[in-house]
Design a protein around this motif. Structure first.
Motif: not given
Length: 195
Positions: A17, A44, A47-48, A98, A162
């Motif tokens: 990450n 991103a 999404c996370s 991710s 994702g």
């Protein structure tokens, strides 16, 4: 594989990450592209964060024999598994969601978006970048199982999430925000003299 867990590769995969955040930050700063910013920061991060909400709905803990505890948490003796699971469930894998997002968005951008002038390599980048990103993304996703953090099902659901999120964000960018992003870029270019 467990004998190699102290090697630099295992350490990098375990902290993937941070590697992805660093590479994304460099890409945003190097390109000064609104599209790269939208993909890397807005898409991103959303999404996370959204996959963490999904974890509240799918209550599945980490693998029993896994070596990672969620944020250092161990199930308290006075808390039942049913009460503990919603707070610390690991389905789907955030890392896999991710990385699945990034790999899919990069692929879509490489094939369908106009090439930004700051992207080095010109048209060759459209081929080279996906050839590099897709295998690396696969390794990161699979490493979550190898490291004992997730099950294959958690990885599969994370990757699928994702991929879906990437298609959604790509559609938002191409149908609603691209024109505004270009205007912001031109304004900043004139204001700061970037190009």
């Amino acid at each position: 594989m467990s004998s190699n867990r102290g090697s630099w590769l295992w350490i990098v995969l375990d902290k993937s990450n941070l590697v992805v955040i660093g590479v994304t930050a460099v890409a945003i700063l190097a390109t000064r592209s609104a599209a790269v910013f939208f993909c890397g920061a807005v898409g991103a991060v959303s999404c996370s964060l959204s996959v963490k909400v999904v974890k509240l709905l799918i209550r599945q803990p980490r693998p029993v024999l896994g070596r990672k505890k969620t944020y250092g948490c161990v199930e308290p003796s006075n808390m039942s598994s049913a009460a503990y699971a919603p707070l610390h469930s690991r389905m789907p894998s955030t890392h896999s969601a991710s990385i699945g997002y990034f790999a899919t968005y990069v692929l879509l951008a490489s094939f369908y978006l106009p090439l930004h002038p700051s992207i080095p390599g010109g048209e060759t980048a459209r081929i080279v970048v996906p050839i590099v990103v897709l295998p690396l993304a696969s390794i990161v996703a699979m490493s979550r199982v190898w490291l004992g953090h997730h099950t294959w099902a958690q990885i599969a659901v994370g990757c699928a999430y994702g991929v879906g999120w990437a298609f959604l964000c790509f559609r938002v960018w191409t149908k609603a925000l691209s024109e505004h992003g270009q205007k912001v870029e031109h304004f900043l270019d004139r204001l700061l003299g970037w190009r």
